[in-house]
Design a protein around this motif. Structure first.
Motif, mmCIF file in Angstrom:
data_model
loop_
_atom_site.group_PDB
_atom_site.id
_atom_site.type_symbol
_atom_site.label_atom_id
_atom_site.label_comp_id
_atom_site.label_asym_id
_atom_site.label_seq_id
_atom_site.Cartn_x
_atom_site.Cartn_y
_atom_site.Cartn_z
ATOM 1 N N MET A 1 38.161 33.931 39.318
ATOM 2 C CA MET A 1 37.782 34.460 38.029
ATOM 3 C C MET A 1 38.949 35.244 37.431
ATOM 4 N N ILE A 2 39.135 35.126 36.129
ATOM 5 C CA ILE A 2 40.028 35.999 35.392
ATOM 6 C C ILE A 2 39.205 36.673 34.295
ATOM 7 N N ALA A 3 39.599 37.879 33.895
ATOM 8 C CA ALA A 3 38.803 38.653 32.947
ATOM 9 C C ALA A 3 39.717 39.413 32.002
ATOM 10 N N HIS B 1 47.771 32.463 35.174
ATOM 11 C CA HIS B 1 46.942 32.697 36.363
ATOM 12 C C HIS B 1 45.840 31.661 36.483
ATOM 13 N N ALA B 2 45.300 31.210 35.373
ATOM 14 C CA ALA B 2 44.267 30.177 35.429
ATOM 15 C C ALA B 2 44.835 28.874 35.978
ATOM 16 N N ARG B 3 46.056 28.526 35.553
ATOM 17 C CA ARG B 3 46.680 27.288 36.038
ATOM 18 C C ARG B 3 47.012 27.361 37.516
ATOM 19 N N SER B 4 47.394 28.563 37.997
ATOM 20 C CA SER B 4 47.803 28.713 39.393
ATOM 21 C C SER B 4 46.618 28.830 40.325
ATOM 22 N N ASP C 1 39.894 26.473 30.589
ATOM 23 C CA ASP C 1 38.554 25.934 30.797
ATOM 24 C C ASP C 1 37.547 26.995 30.359
ATOM 25 N N PRO C 2 36.473 26.632 29.676
ATOM 26 C CA PRO C 2 35.499 27.626 29.203
ATOM 27 C C PRO C 2 34.902 28.508 30.308
ATOM 28 N N ASP C 3 34.963 28.035 31.566
ATOM 29 C CA ASP C 3 34.439 28.825 32.684
ATOM 30 C C ASP C 3 35.476 29.755 33.285
ATOM 31 N N ASP C 4 36.743 29.614 32.899
ATOM 32 C CA ASP C 4 37.807 30.358 33.562
ATOM 33 C C ASP C 4 37.797 31.848 33.250
ATOM 34 N N LEU C 5 37.682 32.176 31.971
ATOM 35 C CA LEU C 5 37.874 33.554 31.520
ATOM 36 C C LEU C 5 36.544 34.211 31.170
ATOM 37 N N VAL C 6 36.332 35.410 31.718
ATOM 38 C CA VAL C 6 35.189 36.238 31.341
ATOM 39 C C VAL C 6 35.697 37.320 30.392
ATOM 40 N N LEU C 7 35.201 37.328 29.173
ATOM 41 C CA LEU C 7 35.537 38.375 28.218
ATOM 42 C C LEU C 7 34.673 39.604 28.515
#
Length: 254
Positions: A1-3, A251-254, A51-57
């Protein structure tokens, strides 16, 4: 997860775009008929690539306030400082029940507002806003804030199990059980995920940032002069937002 936090992290008001040409900006929020807040085109491209699931705002905004921001369609948004989880724009019931149990351990917002009503009359206060009954924030008008006012507010908040956070033109008052990091931790429960990267600018973001393996704060942010000892962007304002968007995408790509 990234935020990531939204305001003054990814999204920047019209006052903070500096000399970046308008054609290099994307307006994501219109307020009262006026183009209000922006990201750069490079930031938009980086965010849209996720991806829409990658980042939590993660934001202190209410659901209504955050839904007027035209971000890419990320599936999960933590609003009200972690109190409400929107999934595809709809509040998650399980998250709501958990928040209700946490907030019930502290004095309700309506009662807290009654106890501090006299403090709203201070010359440096414009108003006390209610954030959907979850917490409140004092809007300041730039007049000096008297130490006695702060001391009295701190005393009331302490008795009620609330905490205060002074951020530029606002003083947030909220139950100390209501935090972004607690909201994210609930989302991670029962999964093999971890919070790999997080970005934010304020003291309300600090717990979330320290929960993450990697964290980034925009240069010049309030947090940088109030205890932050981690990584900071090279740029400020809307260009810091661009740097953060590219960093999150990496970070999402890695």
């Amino acid at each position: 997860m990234i935020a990531s936090d939204i305001d003054r992290t990814l999204l920047w008001s019209h006052k903070r775009v500096g000399d970046v040409p308008l054609e290099q900006l994307v307006c994501l929020e219109v307020l009262d008929g006026r183009d209000w807040a922006y990201v750069t085109q490079r930031a938009w491209d980086a965010l849209a690539s996720l991806d829409p699931d990658d980042l939590v705002l993660c934001t202190t905004r209410t659901p209504a306030q955050v839904l007027r921001v035209k971000m890419p369609p990320f599936r999960r948004i933590l609003c009200l400082n972690g109190g409400v989880l929107l999934v595809d724009g709809v509040p998650d019931d399980a998250h709501a029940r958990a928040t209700e149990a946490l907030v019930a351990q502290r004095r309700p917002m309506a009662e807290f507002a009654d106890r501090v009503a006299h403090l709203v009359e201070a010359p440096h206060v414009r108003s006390l806003r209610d954030a959907d009954g979850a917490f409140g924030y004092f809007l300041l008008n730039g007049e000096p804030v008297e130490a006695a006012w702060v001391e009295e507010l701190e005393a009331i908040a302490g008795e009620d199990g609330w905490r205060l956070t002074h951020e530029q033109t606002k003083v947030y008052a909220m139950p100390d059980t209501l935090t972004k990091e607690a909201g994210l931790a609930r989302m991670l429960e029962g999964t093999d995920d971890e919070l790999v990267a997080a970005a934010g600018d304020s003291r309300l973001d600090e717990g979330m940032l320290r929960l993450a393996r990697h964290a980034l704060v925009p240069a010049g942010a309030y947090l940088t002069s109030h205890g932050w000892d981690g990584d900071v962007t090279a740029s400020e304002n809307v260009l810091a937002g661009e740097e953060i968007a590219l960093w999150l995408a990496g970070h999402a790509r890695s």
